[in-house]
Design an enzyme around this catalytic site. Structure first.
Site, mmCIF file in Angstrom:
data_model
loop_
_atom_site.group_PDB
_atom_site.id
_atom_site.type_symbol
_atom_site.label_atom_id
_atom_site.label_comp_id
_atom_site.label_asym_id
_atom_site.label_seq_id
_atom_site.Cartn_x
_atom_site.Cartn_y
_atom_site.Cartn_z
ATOM 1 N N ASP A 1 -19.633 -1.348 -2.919
ATOM 2 C CA ASP A 1 -19.750 -1.056 -4.345
ATOM 3 C C ASP A 1 -21.129 -1.549 -4.764
ATOM 4 O O ASP A 1 -21.582 -2.611 -4.313
ATOM 5 C CB ASP A 1 -18.653 -1.789 -5.116
ATOM 6 C CG ASP A 1 -18.464 -1.229 -6.511
ATOM 7 O OD1 ASP A 1 -17.393 -0.664 -6.786
ATOM 8 O OD2 ASP A 1 -19.408 -1.345 -7.331
ATOM 9 N N THR B 1 -11.070 11.872 -8.359
ATOM 10 C CA THR B 1 -10.564 13.088 -9.006
ATOM 11 C C THR B 1 -11.749 13.987 -9.351
ATOM 12 O O THR B 1 -12.669 13.563 -10.049
ATOM 13 C CB THR B 1 -9.777 12.701 -10.272
ATOM 14 O OG1 THR B 1 -8.750 11.785 -9.885
ATOM 15 C CG2 THR B 1 -9.151 13.911 -10.934
ATOM 16 N N GLU C 1 -5.397 10.356 -5.032
ATOM 17 C CA GLU C 1 -4.587 9.136 -5.028
ATOM 18 C C GLU C 1 -3.646 9.142 -6.224
ATOM 19 O O GLU C 1 -4.043 9.487 -7.326
ATOM 20 C CB GLU C 1 -5.538 7.930 -5.084
ATOM 21 C CG GLU C 1 -4.869 6.610 -4.929
ATOM 22 C CD GLU C 1 -3.945 6.561 -3.709
ATOM 23 O OE1 GLU C 1 -4.417 6.664 -2.582
ATOM 24 O OE2 GLU C 1 -2.708 6.427 -3.910
ATOM 25 N N PHE C 2 -2.412 8.766 -5.995
ATOM 26 C CA PHE C 2 -1.418 8.777 -7.083
ATOM 27 C C PHE C 2 -0.910 7.381 -7.428
ATOM 28 O O PHE C 2 0.065 7.242 -8.152
ATOM 29 C CB PHE C 2 -0.236 9.680 -6.697
ATOM 30 C CG PHE C 2 -0.649 11.121 -6.508
ATOM 31 C CD1 PHE C 2 -0.835 11.947 -7.599
ATOM 32 C CD2 PHE C 2 -0.896 11.627 -5.243
ATOM 33 C CE1 PHE C 2 -1.242 13.260 -7.432
ATOM 34 C CE2 PHE C 2 -1.304 12.941 -5.060
ATOM 35 C CZ PHE C 2 -1.478 13.764 -6.164
ATOM 36 N N LEU C 3 -1.566 6.337 -6.879
ATOM 37 C CA LEU C 3 -1.065 4.994 -7.170
ATOM 38 C C LEU C 3 -1.192 4.678 -8.653
ATOM 39 O O LEU C 3 -2.077 5.180 -9.347
ATOM 40 C CB LEU C 3 -1.772 3.947 -6.314
ATOM 41 C CG LEU C 3 -3.277 3.736 -6.411
ATOM 42 C CD1 LEU C 3 -3.674 2.910 -7.614
ATOM 43 C CD2 LEU C 3 -3.761 3.057 -5.142
ATOM 44 N N ASN D 1 -0.995 14.661 -13.226
ATOM 45 C CA ASN D 1 -1.253 13.756 -14.351
ATOM 46 C C ASN D 1 -1.021 14.453 -15.689
ATOM 47 O O ASN D 1 -0.494 13.857 -16.628
ATOM 48 C CB ASN D 1 -2.686 13.202 -14.283
ATOM 49 C CG ASN D 1 -2.765 11.999 -13.348
ATOM 50 O OD1 ASN D 1 -1.740 11.491 -12.907
ATOM 51 N ND2 ASN D 1 -3.964 11.544 -13.055
ATOM 52 N N PHE E 1 9.404 8.884 -16.822
ATOM 53 C CA PHE E 1 8.370 9.268 -17.792
ATOM 54 C C PHE E 1 8.952 9.893 -19.055
ATOM 55 O O PHE E 1 8.427 10.862 -19.590
ATOM 56 C CB PHE E 1 7.297 10.154 -17.135
ATOM 57 C CG PHE E 1 6.288 9.303 -16.436
ATOM 58 C CD1 PHE E 1 6.612 8.656 -15.263
ATOM 59 C CD2 PHE E 1 5.042 9.078 -16.978
ATOM 60 C CE1 PHE E 1 5.726 7.808 -14.636
ATOM 61 C CE2 PHE E 1 4.135 8.229 -16.358
ATOM 62 C CZ PHE E 1 4.483 7.596 -15.179
ATOM 63 N N LEU E 2 10.057 9.308 -19.492
ATOM 64 C CA LEU E 2 10.678 9.760 -20.735
ATOM 65 C C LEU E 2 10.837 8.582 -21.695
ATOM 66 O O LEU E 2 11.726 8.584 -22.534
ATOM 67 C CB LEU E 2 12.034 10.411 -20.444
ATOM 68 C CG LEU E 2 11.957 11.794 -19.788
ATOM 69 C CD1 LEU E 2 13.335 12.275 -19.377
ATOM 70 C CD2 LEU E 2 11.314 12.830 -20.724
ATOM 71 N N CYS F 1 -6.485 7.284 -16.441
ATOM 72 C CA CYS F 1 -6.258 8.613 -15.858
ATOM 73 C C CYS F 1 -5.765 9.666 -16.844
ATOM 74 O O CYS F 1 -6.396 10.710 -16.998
ATOM 75 C CB CYS F 1 -5.271 8.507 -14.700
ATOM 76 S SG CYS F 1 -5.994 7.739 -13.253
HETATM 77 C C1 UDX Z 1 -1.214 7.287 -13.704
HETATM 78 C C2 UDX Z 1 -0.366 8.102 -12.727
HETATM 79 O O1 UDX Z 1 1.021 7.744 -12.898
HETATM 80 C C3 UDX Z 1 -0.827 7.858 -11.301
HETATM 81 O O2 UDX Z 1 -0.085 8.681 -10.413
HETATM 82 C C4 UDX Z 1 -2.314 8.190 -11.189
HETATM 83 O O3 UDX Z 1 -2.789 7.887 -9.899
HETATM 84 C C5 UDX Z 1 -3.118 7.414 -12.229
HETATM 85 O O4 UDX Z 1 -2.584 7.634 -13.539
HETATM 86 P P1 UDX Z 1 -1.358 4.727 -14.483
HETATM 87 O O5 UDX Z 1 -2.339 5.218 -15.500
HETATM 88 O O6 UDX Z 1 -1.712 3.554 -13.648
HETATM 89 O O7 UDX Z 1 -0.999 5.909 -13.440
HETATM 90 O O8 UDX Z 1 0.019 4.354 -15.235
HETATM 91 P P2 UDX Z 1 1.376 5.108 -15.618
HETATM 92 O O9 UDX Z 1 2.487 4.245 -15.196
HETATM 93 O O10 UDX Z 1 1.398 6.496 -15.168
HETATM 94 O O11 UDX Z 1 1.303 5.073 -17.226
HETATM 95 C C6 UDX Z 1 0.285 5.724 -17.945
HETATM 96 C C7 UDX Z 1 0.510 5.561 -19.432
HETATM 97 O O12 UDX Z 1 1.677 6.267 -19.847
HETATM 98 C C8 UDX Z 1 0.715 4.118 -19.891
HETATM 99 O O13 UDX Z 1 0.016 3.898 -21.097
HETATM 100 C C9 UDX Z 1 2.201 4.009 -20.118
HETATM 101 O O14 UDX Z 1 2.549 3.052 -21.104
HETATM 102 C C10 UDX Z 1 2.517 5.422 -20.625
HETATM 103 N N1 UDX Z 1 3.924 5.809 -20.384
HETATM 104 C C11 UDX Z 1 4.396 5.959 -19.118
HETATM 105 C C12 UDX Z 1 4.747 6.059 -21.489
HETATM 106 O O15 UDX Z 1 4.333 5.939 -22.650
HETATM 107 N N2 UDX Z 1 6.040 6.463 -21.246
HETATM 108 C C13 UDX Z 1 6.541 6.617 -19.990
HETATM 109 O O16 UDX Z 1 7.735 6.996 -19.868
HETATM 110 C C14 UDX Z 1 5.701 6.363 -18.886
#
Ligand code: UDX
Length: 424
Positions: free
Chosen positions: A30, A119, A147-149, A207, A248-249, A259
């Site tokens: 980096d 991405t 990557e989907f982590l 996403n 995700f609900l 992301c």
């Molecule tokens: C996301 C994707 O899930 C992941 O696969 C990708 O690699 C990067 O982007 P991340 O941003 O780390 O991951 O977190 P995530 O758990 O997906 O949550 C994203 C946002 O959505 C957060 O602000 C979270 O609070 C919000 N969220 C998530 C909700 O408001 N409701 C939900 O049911 C789920």
């Protein structure tokens, strides 16, 4: 294998550590000198569960550098995990990728492969391959491996992926990348191979679809409030349909992070360049932006539009639990809006730090002079809080943006409780 990872952010660092755990030798590169120097001294730039322990366990297999030195030869695989921010005009900025590619071309001594985890717009990796082929006679084949982590569970997500997407147009590259992942003993159905363009699209579409789900449930939750339905009961009914799914609900104050906001906007822009209007994704973005105002309006209605000189205790700054990341955090948008209207805010977050707000390190102390409480992030620590502390709130009111106290009988304590998607 000897693997060189460029870009030691969330994705790059997590990938490096996990690949070291799988037995590979990793050179982490980096250009941020401070970050690399800290990592060399065991100081981790981010809060992410399990990272510290894994770095310690695998320190012999991890090297941290600011540039690809000529001494670092014999690389089997290069991984790109640099940032691809969205520019003001909506375009994806791929400048950092070209910088890395030039470095690889200038230093590579043998045929190898380049795994792109950043991405990128659909069609980019094909262009990148053409660029590489005109600059070197070595075989440096590009694989698209988005990557989907998720932050907060990055290590577990990397090591136990639901699927690994491999976009490729060279059998040599596919064979090598499968060799790299071999110690993970993945089942056949966990590996999905595609062409390069489809792999890039899968990342944006995934996403965007998840963002869409969140905006959808947030809008339904608003309507629940107006129609005296209860979002928690509605959710239960929705989730029992396997076509809809259980995840995700969760309604709340909107999605944030590095992301969803970035990738949804980028996809809309990519579509626009092809004369396609992505109406669903555009609406998801709009609904997300409106959600914080909707929540703010609940607070303003309670206070009859006047919050000047009110003191708000605020729990949670990070955009989600188990991270210290503030990027696009709804909490920050809310804080800025409250402050503009003359409110005082005293915040607490287990890990995130925001220098534009007064923050205390002791959760109990934020209640001392507070008029009311806002919950902006659903950290587990908050769920276990001693409810008696709430009695200290002068106006006896709680605005729960993450519905974490929805099942607690706060009225028993003489408290007024507002959450999302349910009338009290
Ligand atoms: C996301 C994707 O899930 C992941 O696969 C990708 O690699 C990067 O982007 P991340 O941003 O780390 O991951 O977190 P995530 O758990 O997906 O949550 C994203 C946002 O959505 C957060 O602000 C979270 O609070 C919000 N969220 C998530 C909700 O408001 N409701 C939900 O049911 C789920």
């Amino acid at each position: 294998m000897n693997i060189c990872v460029f870009g030691i952010g969330y994705v790059g660092l997590s990938a490096s550590i996990c690949l070291a755990k799988l037995g590979h030798n990793i050179i982490c590169i980096d250009k941020d000198f401070k970050k690399i120097n800290n990592l060399k001294n065991g100081v981790i730039p981010i809060f992410e569960p399990k990272i510290k322990e894994l770095i310690k366990e695998n320190k012999d297999k991890l090297t941290f550098e600011t540039s690809l030195d000529k001494n670092l030869q014999n690389i089997d695989i290069y991984i790109i995990a640099v940032g691809t921010p969205t520019k003001d005009n909506g375009e994806v900025d791929v400048k950092s990728i070209y910088e890395v590619i030039d470095t690889i071309i200038n230093n590579a001594t043998k045929n190898s492969i380049i795994i792109n985890k950043s991405t990128v717009p659909i069609g980019f990796n094909n262009k990148l391959q053409d660029y590489i082929n005109t600059k070197t006679s070595l075989k440096l084949d590009v694989i698209s491996n988005p990557e989907f982590l998720r932050q907060g569970s990055a290590i577990d997500d990397f090591l136990n992926p639901e699927r690994i997407i491999l976009g490729y147009n060279s059998d040599f590259a596919l064979k090598k990348v499968l060799e790299m992942y071999k110690p993970m003993q993945l089942k056949e159905e966990q590996i999905i191979t595609t062409d390069l363009n489809s792999s890039e699209m899968i990342k944006y579409a995934s996403n965007s679809f998840l963002a869409l789900k969140i905006s959808f449930i947030n809008e339904i939750s608003k309507l629940c409030e107006k129609t005296n339905a209860n979002i928690e009961q509605v959710k239960k009914g929705l989730m029992s349909d396997s076509r809809i799914g259980k995840k995700f609900l969760n309604c709340g104050i909107g999605y944030g992070g590095s992301c969803f906001p970035k990738d949804t906007k980028a996809l809309v822009n990519i579509a626009k360049n092809h004369n396609i209007e992505l109406k669903t994704i555009k609406s998801a973005i709009e609904a997300n932006e409106a959600q914080i105002d909707y929540f703010l309006q609940k607070i303003l209605s309670f206070y009859k539009e006047n919050i000047s000189n009110k003191t708000f205790a605020l729990l949670g700054l990070a955009f989600k639990p188990n991270t210290n990341d503030l990027r696009e955090a709804p909490s920050i948008k809310l804080i800025n809006k409250l402050a503009t209207l003359g409110a005082n805010i005293i915040a607490y977050d287990p890990k995130a730090r925001y220098d534009k707000v007064k923050q205390l390190n002791n959760i109990a102390q934020i209640f001392d002079n507070a008029d009311c409480l806002i919950i902006a992030t659903e950290w587990d620590e908050f769920k276990d809080i001693d409810i008696k502390l709430f009695k200290k709130l002068k106006d006896k009111v709680i605005f729960d943006g993450r519905n974490i106290f929805k099942n607690r009988n706060l009225e028993e304590y003489g408290l007024k409780y507002f959450c999302v998607g349910k009338n009290e």
